[in-house]
Design a protein around this motif. Structure first.
Motif, PDB file in Angstrom:
ATOM      1  N   TYR A   1       0.834  -1.204   0.000  1.00  0.00           N
ATOM      2  CA  TYR A   1       0.000   0.000   0.000  1.00  0.00           C
ATOM      3  C   TYR A   1       0.869   1.254   0.000  1.00  0.00           C
ATOM      4  O   TYR A   1       0.653   2.189  -0.792  1.00  0.00           O
ATOM      5  N   VAL A   2       1.863   1.275   0.886  1.00  0.00           N
ATOM      6  CA  VAL A   2       2.739   2.446   0.978  1.00  0.00           C
ATOM      7  C   VAL A   2       3.545   2.607  -0.304  1.00  0.00           C
ATOM      8  O   VAL A   2       3.713   3.721  -0.813  1.00  0.00           O
ATOM      9  N   GLY A   3       4.027   1.481  -0.844  1.00  0.00           N
ATOM     10  CA  GLY A   3       4.785   1.564  -2.091  1.00  0.00           C
ATOM     11  C   GLY A   3       3.962   2.172  -3.217  1.00  0.00           C
ATOM     12  O   GLY A   3       4.446   3.017  -3.977  1.00  0.00           O
ATOM     13  N   ARG A   4       2.704   1.752  -3.306  1.00  0.00           N
ATOM     14  CA  ARG A   4       1.833   2.321  -4.346  1.00  0.00           C
ATOM     15  C   ARG A   4       1.633   3.814  -4.121  1.00  0.00           C
ATOM     16  O   ARG A   4       1.660   4.613  -5.077  1.00  0.00           O
ATOM     17  N   LYS A   5       1.436   4.211  -2.883  1.00  0.00           N
ATOM     18  CA  LYS A   5       1.234   5.626  -2.580  1.00  0.00           C
ATOM     19  C   LYS A   5       2.468   6.465  -2.877  1.00  0.00           C
ATOM     20  O   LYS A   5       2.365   7.627  -3.303  1.00  0.00           O
ATOM     21  N   LEU A   6       3.648   5.873  -2.654  1.00  0.00           N
ATOM     22  CA  LEU A   6       4.898   6.613  -2.871  1.00  0.00           C
ATOM     23  C   LEU A   6       5.451   6.421  -4.282  1.00  0.00           C
ATOM     24  O   LEU A   6       6.440   7.058  -4.651  1.00  0.00           O
ATOM     25  N   GLY A   7       4.822   5.540  -5.064  1.00  0.00           N
ATOM     26  CA  GLY A   7       5.320   5.274  -6.410  1.00  0.00           C
ATOM     27  C   GLY A   7       6.586   4.450  -6.421  1.00  0.00           C
ATOM     28  O   GLY A   7       7.424   4.593  -7.322  1.00  0.00           O
ATOM     29  N   VAL A   8       6.725   3.557  -5.449  1.00  0.00           N
ATOM     30  CA  VAL A   8       7.918   2.717  -5.322  1.00  0.00           C
ATOM     31  C   VAL A   8       7.518   1.252  -5.526  1.00  0.00           C
ATOM     32  O   VAL A   8       6.588   0.776  -4.884  1.00  0.00           O
ATOM     33  N   PRO A   9       8.199   0.506  -6.422  1.00  0.00           N
ATOM     34  CA  PRO A   9       7.853  -0.906  -6.628  1.00  0.00           C
ATOM     35  C   PRO A   9       8.128  -1.750  -5.384  1.00  0.00           C
ATOM     36  O   PRO A   9       9.073  -1.486  -4.637  1.00  0.00           O
ATOM     37  N   VAL A  10       7.313  -2.771  -5.189  1.00  0.00           N
ATOM     38  CA  VAL A  10       7.377  -3.596  -3.979  1.00  0.00           C
ATOM     39  C   VAL A  10       7.401  -5.074  -4.361  1.00  0.00           C
ATOM     40  O   VAL A  10       6.630  -5.518  -5.226  1.00  0.00           O
ATOM     41  N   THR A  11       8.274  -5.825  -3.702  1.00  0.00           N
ATOM     42  CA  THR A  11       8.294  -7.286  -3.799  1.00  0.00           C
ATOM     43  C   THR A  11       8.015  -7.850  -2.413  1.00  0.00           C
ATOM     44  O   THR A  11       8.667  -7.463  -1.440  1.00  0.00           O
ATOM     45  N   VAL A  12       7.041  -8.753  -2.324  1.00  0.00           N
ATOM     46  CA  VAL A  12       6.705  -9.391  -1.049  1.00  0.00           C
ATOM     47  C   VAL A  12       6.831 -10.901  -1.203  1.00  0.00           C
ATOM     48  O   VAL A  12       6.218 -11.493  -2.092  1.00  0.00           O
ATOM     49  N   VAL A  13       7.640 -11.518  -0.340  1.00  0.00           N
ATOM     50  CA  VAL A  13       7.773 -12.978  -0.321  1.00  0.00           C
ATOM     51  C   VAL A  13       6.902 -13.508   0.810  1.00  0.00           C
ATOM     52  O   VAL A  13       7.051 -13.091   1.961  1.00  0.00           O
ATOM     53  N   VAL A  14       5.985 -14.400   0.470  1.00  0.00           N
ATOM     54  CA  VAL A  14       5.062 -14.957   1.464  1.00  0.00           C
ATOM     55  C   VAL A  14       5.261 -16.467   1.557  1.00  0.00           C
ATOM     56  O   VAL A  14       5.608 -17.114   0.565  1.00  0.00           O
ATOM     57  N   PRO A  15       5.062 -17.062   2.732  1.00  0.00           N
ATOM     58  CA  PRO A  15       5.132 -18.524   2.839  1.00  0.00           C
ATOM     59  C   PRO A  15       3.916 -19.184   2.207  1.00  0.00           C
ATOM     60  O   PRO A  15       2.903 -18.524   1.935  1.00  0.00           O
ATOM     61  N   GLU A  16       4.006 -20.488   1.992  1.00  0.00           N
ATOM     62  CA  GLU A  16       2.934 -21.224   1.324  1.00  0.00           C
ATOM     63  C   GLU A  16       1.645 -21.263   2.145  1.00  0.00           C
ATOM     64  O   GLU A  16       0.572 -21.535   1.597  1.00  0.00           O
ATOM     65  N   THR A  17       1.739 -20.988   3.451  1.00  0.00           N
ATOM     66  CA  THR A  17       0.549 -20.967   4.303  1.00  0.00           C
ATOM     67  C   THR A  17      -0.298 -19.716   4.103  1.00  0.00           C
ATOM     68  O   THR A  17      -1.422 -19.638   4.614  1.00  0.00           O
ATOM     69  N   THR A  18       0.203 -18.748   3.363  1.00  0.00           N
ATOM     70  CA  THR A  18      -0.524 -17.498   3.145  1.00  0.00           C
ATOM     71  C   THR A  18      -1.771 -17.752   2.310  1.00  0.00           C
ATOM     72  O   THR A  18      -1.727 -18.454   1.305  1.00  0.00           O
ATOM     73  N   THR A  19      -2.873 -17.173   2.737  1.00  0.00           N
ATOM     74  CA  THR A  19      -4.142 -17.426   2.053  1.00  0.00           C
ATOM     75  C   THR A  19      -4.143 -16.849   0.638  1.00  0.00           C
ATOM     76  O   THR A  19      -3.431 -15.889   0.331  1.00  0.00           O
ATOM     77  N   VAL A  20      -4.965 -17.450  -0.202  1.00  0.00           N
ATOM     78  CA  VAL A  20      -5.160 -16.938  -1.562  1.00  0.00           C
ATOM     79  C   VAL A  20      -5.674 -15.512  -1.507  1.00  0.00           C
ATOM     80  O   VAL A  20      -5.269 -14.655  -2.313  1.00  0.00           O
TER      81      VAL A  20
END
Length: 306
Positions: free
Chosen positions: A70-89
């Motif tokens: 959310y913050v990246g979108r607001k600031l115009g900065v690209p974001v990469t998020v690594v999530v574990p396999e337990t993360t919900t769809v």
């Protein structure tokens, strides 16, 4: 202007009746991305952005990553998020709605975090989901708002995962002269890394996590959060997955607000009159969580009952 909002502080009549004391709710679930995480994450991201960061990288079971996105979108900065396999769809969908690059890796947050760190470059800033003084500084602002409202609680009830919220609330209490206000730190039985550390007198790494409250899923609590329990009155409490799920549904009925089981762990304590019997005025941090759906909560309930 801050990227987080000043959230409502309301007296809960249903919870006050259930707990037999006055219960105040700090409604962090109403932050734009659905959880308290935005306070600390926005503070950290703005700090690094001002110093030239061109990309944000994070690891998260959902809510912290969503705040970074959310913050990246607001600031115009690209974001990469690594999530574990337990993360919900659902969590993954919400991250992509914020235009984040989502990488699914590993069975636990620790495995996802290791990959995230390997993706760093000179132009990137790593935004930790819970273990960073910048986060705690931002999270502490929720206590500032309670103090500005003129309400000093006898105790604060909150959920603990990695310990970022606990660390921030302790900082907020202490900087407002409320070092005497105890914290009731709540975990589910299957993700009780803080409880294990307190029992052992040192940090403990859990062999495995076994809870539907996946956003509490840190095998080891942050060292600073553990130190907070030695420097501030903190009582560790445990609830079952069933209690957390029941609290989700009951809170939805009482306040028309859907929260995750991780958040509802704290609410489950508030719904039990005996837990708050010695207090008159209690603050519950409704930390939120945007990644669970009512259908999923009901499915979890059905599976437990089966």
């Amino acid at each position: 202007m801050t990227l987080h909002i000043r959230t409502p502080l309301i007296e809960s009549r249903p919870l006050s009746l259930a707990a037999d004391c006055t219960v105040w709710l700090k409604l962090e679930a109403l932050q734009p991305c659905g959880s308290f995480k935005l306070r600390g994450v926005a503070h950290a991201c703005e700090f690094h952005h001002a110093r030239g960061a061109k990309r944000f990288v994070s690891s998260s079971g959902g809510n912290a990553g969503l705040a970074v996105a959310y913050v990246g979108r607001k600031l115009g900065v690209p974001v990469t998020v690594v999530v574990p396999e337990t993360t919900t769809v659902r969590a993954q969908e919400l991250l992509r709605l914020e235009h984040a690059e989502v990488i699914v890796h590993g069975q636990s947050w620790q495995e996802a975090n290791a990959l995230a760190l390997s993706l760093m470059g000179d132009d990137a800033a790593f935004i930790h989901p819970f273990d960073d003084p910048l986060l705690w500084e931002g999270h502490a602002s929720l206590v500032d708002e309670v103090a500005e409202a003129g309400i000093k609680p006898d105790a604060v009830v909150l959920s603990v995962g990695g310990g970022g919220l606990l660390s921030g609330v302790v900082q907020g209490l202490q900087r407002n002269g409320w070092a005497d206000v105890p914290i009731l730190a709540v975990e589910t039985h299957g993700a009780a890394s803080l409880h294990a550390a307190i029992e052992a007198g040192e940090l403990v790494t859990l062999e495995r996590l076994d809870t539907i409250a996946t956003t509490l899923g840190a095998k080891q609590v942050a060292e600073h959060a553990f130190r907070c329990t030695q420097q501030h009155p903190v009582q560790s409490l445990l609830v079952s997955d069933r209690q957390a799920l029941e609290a989700c549904e009951r809170f939805l009925l009482d306040h028309r607000l859907l929260v995750e089981p991780a958040c509802a762990a704290a609410l489950a304590v508030a719904y039990e009159a005996s837990a708050l019997a010695s207090y008159r005025n209690v603050l519950v941090v409704v930390c939120g969580g945007a990644t669970a759906t009512l259908a999923q909560i009901q499915a979890w309930r059905a599976a437990l009952e089966a």
